[in-house]
Design an enzyme around this catalytic site. Structure first.
Site, PDB file in Angstrom:
ATOM      1  N   HIS A 152       0.832  -1.223   0.000  1.00 57.18           N
ATOM      2  CA  HIS A 152       0.000   0.000   0.000  1.00 57.18           C
ATOM      3  C   HIS A 152       0.858   1.262   0.000  1.00 57.18           C
ATOM      4  O   HIS A 152       0.403   2.313   0.438  1.00 57.18           O
ATOM      5  CB  HIS A 152      -0.944   0.045   1.213  1.00 57.18           C
ATOM      6  CG  HIS A 152      -1.651  -1.243   1.485  1.00 57.18           C
ATOM      7  ND1 HIS A 152      -2.899  -1.528   0.975  1.00 57.18           N
ATOM      8  CD2 HIS A 152      -1.263  -2.339   2.185  1.00 57.18           C
ATOM      9  CE1 HIS A 152      -3.263  -2.748   1.371  1.00 57.18           C
ATOM     10  NE2 HIS A 152      -2.281  -3.263   2.101  1.00 57.18           N
ATOM     11  N   SER A 198      15.359  21.911 -15.429  1.00 59.74           N
ATOM     12  CA  SER A 198      14.199  22.749 -15.701  1.00 59.74           C
ATOM     13  C   SER A 198      14.677  24.060 -16.289  1.00 59.74           C
ATOM     14  O   SER A 198      15.722  24.587 -15.904  1.00 59.74           O
ATOM     15  CB  SER A 198      13.433  23.001 -14.393  1.00 59.74           C
ATOM     16  OG  SER A 198      12.710  24.217 -14.494  1.00 59.74           O
ATOM     17  N   LYS A 214      16.504  21.896 -10.323  1.00 57.71           N
ATOM     18  CA  LYS A 214      15.780  20.672 -10.658  1.00 57.71           C
ATOM     19  C   LYS A 214      16.621  19.628 -11.382  1.00 57.71           C
ATOM     20  O   LYS A 214      17.499  19.930 -12.161  1.00 57.71           O
ATOM     21  CB  LYS A 214      14.566  20.998 -11.556  1.00 57.71           C
ATOM     22  CG  LYS A 214      13.430  21.685 -10.829  1.00 57.71           C
ATOM     23  CD  LYS A 214      12.781  20.838  -9.747  1.00 57.71           C
ATOM     24  CE  LYS A 214      11.835  19.793 -10.300  1.00 57.71           C
ATOM     25  NZ  LYS A 214      10.631  20.350 -10.879  1.00 57.71           N
ATOM     26  N   GLU A 222       9.663   8.889 -16.568  1.00 55.09           N
ATOM     27  CA  GLU A 222       8.284   9.331 -16.800  1.00 55.09           C
ATOM     28  C   GLU A 222       7.806   8.923 -18.195  1.00 55.09           C
ATOM     29  O   GLU A 222       6.662   8.520 -18.389  1.00 55.09           O
ATOM     30  CB  GLU A 222       8.185  10.852 -16.639  1.00 55.09           C
ATOM     31  CG  GLU A 222       8.436  11.322 -15.218  1.00 55.09           C
ATOM     32  CD  GLU A 222       8.645  12.829 -15.157  1.00 55.09           C
ATOM     33  OE1 GLU A 222       7.668  13.543 -14.923  1.00 55.09           O
ATOM     34  OE2 GLU A 222       9.778  13.290 -15.363  1.00 55.09           O
TER      35      GLU A 222
END
Ligand code: ARG
Length: 463
Positions: A157, A278, A284, A291
């Site tokens: 979970h 970024s 970043k 992704e």
């Protein structure tokens, strides 16, 4: 002017829109190698059977070789008016060798031709994917061996459950990939029959040697029913189903990498090679590759859905609907191949933060099960009672704001007076993972043995 290849009964040429919707050359040009190989096998067989002259077959083979090198050197002029790869090749053959080119299509239809070409293409794709997946397994198993004893939190979970090792976690994916490869291998076995010689749908009146062409193209046997051979695309559906499941597996590790690389968990560091910055936020480091792997599963599963719907309710035998089998499949299999390569690179490059992982493993009372097991083993408590007592001890630790191994012995004794000092030996995360020696469990020595077993097997399969 009507079409040279099939326009005998036509007096005018197709509408421009007709040409647009009908042409498949923009994507089926990728079948050129398979198309040429199948044509060579067909011509050679026709000559051997005395259906065309040996001399013509020689000219045909020679011309096809020329076309192959023209295409590979980028000199071939693909024409949309000629619809597809089959007619582009044949028309060029006529330019190159003249009249004998017209004999190549004896006892053949584009229906058995495309079914043959695409089977060969899918088979080649499966072979390439299998190699890539083996390489991915190798990367995972090597990392697993390196980090066989690195303790991390195991989750259910997405809540801290029990400590596991990073190596054990990675080896879980090696197992998944093994089944993915098995599914591709199964699909390959079933697709490996030659449709060539099935004609348009009914077979042919010529005395073909279908075993010969099947053998020449590496098929196990000729297909047994001409209607089936030209009209099913289950080999594509099955391959896309295998690809879909493989991509779902990739997406799960990709998602975990995204989670692990987030500063919220900080469990792994990704390399510069597989991250981006970024344009606005200088601090970043984004896990874009992970992704994108996560996202590409969408189009791969989409291609499967698309083809299933194309085939649903389609009456036998060939229908032009089936031309729609290629774009989606080609896109999906190349997306999968890119995803595998990206995951392999990421796995090779990523570095777990061992200290952070170990600390995280100790948070969330991950060794509570070890305490309950200790109560069962040492105090002979029934597991249910041990579970309850442990729950109360965890609540006490939470109340005091300390991890289990920092809770004072007398506090534990308030709940179970028979607990002794030696309970602390099972409360560390290292002890916890070391104790999980059951077959398939997370103990570092299991993980080491499994990782080595995989690396040996992968090495052996190579030779
Ligand atoms: N381009 C077609 C396809 O991919 C080839 C077969 C065409 N056959 C036909 N009878 N129109 O399906």
């Amino acid at each position: 002017m009507s079409n040279k290849m099939w326009g005998g009964r036509f007096t005018s040429s197709p509408d421009a829109i007709m040409e647009d919707i009908n042409a498949s050359i923009d994507f089926d040009r990728h079948l050129y190698r398979q198309d040429i190989a199948a044509s060579k096998a067909h011509a050679e067989m026709l000559a051997k059977q005395g259906i065309i002259a040996a001399d013509d077959a020689k000219k045909i083979a020679h011309g096809l070789d020329t076309i192959l090198s023209e295409i590979e050197s980028g000199k071939f002029d693909f024409k949309r008016a000629l619809e597809d790869i089959h007619m582009n090749v044949e028309s060029r053959l006529a330019e190159l060798i003249g009249a004998p080119a017209g004999r190549l299509h004896t006892a053949r239809s584009r229906n058995d031709q495309v079914a043959t070409d695409f089977r060969l293409w899918v088979r080649d794709s499966i072979d390439a994917l299998d190699k890539a997946l083996a390489d991915y397994q190798r990367a995972l198993a090597e990392k697993a061996l390196e980090h066989a004893a690195a303790v991390m939190p195991g989750f259910t979970h997405l809540q801290t459950a029990q400590p596991v090792t990073f190596g054990h976690h990675l080896l879980a994916y090696v197992e998944m990939v093994a089944r993915d490869r098995g599914r591709f291998a199964d699909a390959r076995k079933r697709l490996n029959e030659s449709p060539l010689g099935s004609g348009a749908l009914a077979g042919t009146s010529f005395d073909l040697d279908r075993d010969m062409t099947a053998r020449a193209l590496g098929f196990d046997r000729p297909s047994a029913n001409s209607l089936d051979a030209v009209s099913d695309r289950d080999f594509v559906m099955e391959t896309l189903a295998a690809a879909s499941i493989a991509s779902i597996h990739l997406s799960r590790l990709a998602e975990e990498i995204v989670i692990w690389a987030s500063p919220l968990t900080g469990l792994v560091k990704l390399s510069d090679k597989f991250t981006t910055g970024s344009s606005m936020m200088p601090q970043k480091r984004n896990p874009d590759a992970a992704e994108l792997v996560r996202a590409k599963a969408g189009r791969i599963v989409g291609a499967l859905q698309g083809l299933l719907i194309v085939m649903k309710g389609l009456p036998l035998a060939y229908a032009k609907d089936m031309q729609e089998d290629k774009e989606g499949a080609m896109d999906a299999l190349s997306a999968l191949s890119l995803s595998i390569a990206a995951m392999t690179g990421m796995v090779r490059d990523m570095e777990p933060d061992i200290a952070r992982m170990k600390k995280a493993a100790a948070e969330g009372y991950a060794t509570a099960t070890d305490l309950a097991d200790w109560l069962v083993r040492v105090l002979k408590m029934p597991f249910r009672d041990a579970h309850h007592a442990t729950g109360r001890i965890v609540a006490k630790a939470a109340e005091q704001g300390v991890p289990l191994h920092r809770l004072a012995l007398e506090k534990m004794r308030e709940i179970e007076p028979r607990i002794g000092e030696d309970v602390f030996t099972v409360l560390s995360v290292d002890r916890s993972v070391k104790s999980r020696v059951s077959y398939g469990g997370t103990a570092p020595r299991n993980v080491r043995a499994q990782a080595k077993k995989w690396l040996r097997k992968l090495e052996k399969d190579k030779s």
